[in-house]
Motif scaffolding. Structure first.
Motif, PDB file in Angstrom:
ATOM      1  N   HIS A 121       3.644 -14.331  65.297  1.00 15.46           N
ATOM      2  CA  HIS A 121       3.128 -13.689  64.080  1.00 15.46           C
ATOM      3  C   HIS A 121       1.833 -12.938  64.383  1.00 15.46           C
ATOM      4  O   HIS A 121       0.887 -13.495  64.949  1.00 15.46           O
ATOM      5  N   CYS A 168       9.984  -6.378  69.093  1.00 14.82           N
ATOM      6  CA  CYS A 168      11.070  -6.940  68.278  1.00 14.82           C
ATOM      7  C   CYS A 168      12.349  -6.156  68.553  1.00 14.82           C
ATOM      8  O   CYS A 168      13.402  -6.724  68.863  1.00 14.82           O
ATOM      9  N   THR A 176       6.809 -11.316  63.047  1.00 17.41           N
ATOM     10  CA  THR A 176       6.452 -10.840  61.707  1.00 17.41           C
ATOM     11  C   THR A 176       5.020 -10.324  61.780  1.00 17.41           C
ATOM     12  O   THR A 176       4.272 -10.669  62.705  1.00 17.41           O
ATOM     13  N   SER A 178       1.559  -9.623  59.099  1.00 21.76           N
ATOM     14  CA  SER A 178       0.963  -9.627  57.759  1.00 21.76           C
ATOM     15  C   SER A 178      -0.187  -8.625  57.743  1.00 21.76           C
ATOM     16  O   SER A 178      -0.945  -8.527  58.717  1.00 21.76           O
ATOM     17  N   ILE A 232       4.785 -16.975  55.677  1.00 27.37           N
ATOM     18  CA  ILE A 232       5.496 -15.943  56.446  1.00 27.37           C
ATOM     19  C   ILE A 232       6.050 -16.543  57.738  1.00 27.37           C
ATOM     20  O   ILE A 232       7.203 -16.301  58.118  1.00 27.37           O
ATOM     21  N   GLY A 236       9.362 -16.083  56.467  1.00 27.48           N
ATOM     22  CA  GLY A 236       9.430 -14.620  56.478  1.00 27.48           C
ATOM     23  C   GLY A 236      10.625 -14.125  57.273  1.00 27.48           C
ATOM     24  O   GLY A 236      11.106 -14.810  58.175  1.00 27.48           O
ATOM     25  N   ARG A 237      11.101 -12.938  56.912  1.00 30.22           N
ATOM     26  CA  ARG A 237      12.243 -12.374  57.647  1.00 30.22           C
ATOM     27  C   ARG A 237      11.753 -11.736  58.937  1.00 30.22           C
ATOM     28  O   ARG A 237      10.741 -11.016  58.938  1.00 30.22           O
ATOM     29  N   ILE A 238      12.493 -11.997  60.021  1.00 27.14           N
ATOM     30  CA  ILE A 238      12.107 -11.485  61.342  1.00 27.14           C
ATOM     31  C   ILE A 238      12.102  -9.948  61.322  1.00 27.14           C
ATOM     32  O   ILE A 238      12.996  -9.324  60.749  1.00 27.14           O
ATOM     33  N   GLU A 240       9.846  -8.124  59.902  1.00 28.21           N
ATOM     34  CA  GLU A 240       9.323  -7.564  58.642  1.00 28.21           C
ATOM     35  C   GLU A 240       7.791  -7.596  58.592  1.00 28.21           C
ATOM     36  O   GLU A 240       7.140  -8.455  59.197  1.00 28.21           O
ATOM     37  N   TYR A 242       4.600  -7.926  55.869  1.00 26.43           N
ATOM     38  CA  TYR A 242       4.256  -8.399  54.520  1.00 26.43           C
ATOM     39  C   TYR A 242       2.814  -8.037  54.196  1.00 26.43           C
ATOM     40  O   TYR A 242       1.897  -8.429  54.927  1.00 26.43           O
TER      41      TYR A 242
END
Ligand code: NAD
Ligand code: TDX
Length: 351
Positions: A121, A168, A176, A178, A232, A236-238, A240, A242
């Protein structure tokens, strides 16, 4: 699970570690921090002997050391808070921002690839979207807003975000991102607006407001950011992004006045000084996605959070006195002395 938290001796990272250990008592947290000027081991003193916690002094750019720690600890997740984080410093010296914020991010992700099965993350910022005009309160940053940076700091964070997305897509790394608005709360380093104004007020020193103080920031209590990151990482969706923010926009001057009033000081301390170069006008986050997908909502109202924060600085003078008595004095002189002298001279001419 074992979680690597980088930058955990800094403002948000330390708050995150406290939150994580309380919320997930079954987890082990390993803090990786270089202890730059912004890292403070005394912040982590209360958990240093906790068997679920380990502190490692390490530079995230040091590939060998980072790989060694991955080998030893076999983390399940990495949450990357480590960064050079101050816009004004990035204007004076961009290169360290590129090193830590971009190269460091790539080293961490390379380690995740090498050891496999590691959730990554990236803690990014709303500053990657650039700024919004002051006369369009209807506009907000969404996850679709184009990247459009202003400072070396925000550009380095944007560069890192692009790399995270590339890792990714290219390598299938489960990532993810943020992008949060301005945080405030305990352990905030005194170079930033809110703690700087609190501490200067307490010393009856001038309060240096850039420009006319009309720039707008969207303030979020740090614990609400920590909750968002945890949600997240777990749900949280991989792949993505936020956005995280609580619809709490304030003009800088209004924040400074509020602090002056809360501490019973005079507004005469407020000193308008030369503006920040390339100063972003307004940040404002649309947090609809994280609310709808993960149920996140900010819990601390600004009126309560700012009073708690001021109280924290009043109750913990040892924490910040140690910081401002050291190298910080040189930083403060370099950043503010000329600005304050120019402002005093301009006022003299007006009289
Ligand atoms: P901070 O400056 O208070 O802390 C940064 C920490 O990272 C320090 O402990 C420092 O020692 C460590 N660090 C720096 N370079 C390192 C390196 N090369 N290797 C290992 N550790 C290193 O920053 P903060 O305000 O806590 O911000 C944390 C993260 O959140 C950053 O990525 C920042 O971009 C992001 N962010 C901050 C805010 C905010 O309002 N402060 C808002 C949105 C996003
Ligand atoms: O002395 C000051 N006077 C002043 O008017 C300082 C330090 C700041 N300001 C203004 C500049 C900004 O408009 O206050 C506002 C907030 O400044 P900072 O606290 O430096 O934060 P900002 O530049 O908005 O960036 C912060 O939020 C986004 C964090 O430092 C970043 O790491 C994060 O990504």
């Amino acid at each position: 699970m074992t979680v690597f938290v980088t930058g955990g001796a800094g403002f948000i990272g330390s708050n995150y570690i406290f939150y994580h250990l309380a919320k997930h008592p079954e987890d082990r947290v390993v803090c990786l921090d270089k202890l730059t000027y912004a890292g403070n081991l005394s912040t982590l003193a209360p958990i240093m002997n906790d068997p679920r916690f380990r502190f490692c002094k390490v530079d995230i750019c040091d590939r060998e050391a980072i790989y060694g720690l991955f080998e030893e600890e076999k983390p399940d997740a990495v949450i990357n808070f480590a960064a050079e984080s101050h816009v004004d410093r990035s204007i004076e010296n961009p290169s360290i921002f590129l090193e830590t914020n971009i190269i460091g991010t790539s080293v961490l992700m390379d380690a995740c690839r090498k050891y496999g099965g590691v959730r990554y993350h990236q803690v990014s910022t709303d500053e990657v979207y650039g700024d919004l005009p002051l006369d369009r309160p209807d506009l907000f940053f969404t996850e679709q807003t184009p990247i459009h940076t202003s400072s070396p700091y925000s550009s380095s964070k944007a560069g890192a975000d692009l790399l995270v997305m590339a890792y990714c897509r290219t390598y299938g790394l489960p990532v993810t991102i943020s992008r949060c608005s301005n945080n405030y709360g305990p352990y905030h380093f005194p170079e930033k607006l809110i703690p700087l104004m609190i501490i200067n007020c307490l010393h009856d020193k001038p309060l240096p407001v850039y420009g006319r103080g009309l720039n707008i920031r969207d303030w979020l209590y740090v614990e609400d950011h920590c909750k968002a990151v945890d949600l997240i990482v777990r749900g949280g969706r991989i792949g993505e992004v936020y956005n995280v923010g609580g619809h709490n926009e304030m003009r800088n001057i209004d924040i400074v006045r509020l602090i002056v009033r809360a501490l019973g000081k005079s507004e005469e301390l407020i000193t308008y000084v030369a503006d920040r170069k390339g100063h972003d006008l307004r940040y404002a986050i649309d947090p609809t996605k994280i609310h709808e997908e993960l149920g996140w909502l900010p819990e601390t109202k600004f009126e309560d959070g700012i009073q708690k924060t001021i109280r924290w600085y009043l109750d913990h003078p040892a924490w910040w006195e140690e910081i401002i008595s050291g190298e910080y004095q040189n930083y403060y002189r370099d950043m503010y002395q000329q600005r304050l002298e120019d402002s005093a001279a301009a006022n003299e001419v007006k009289r």
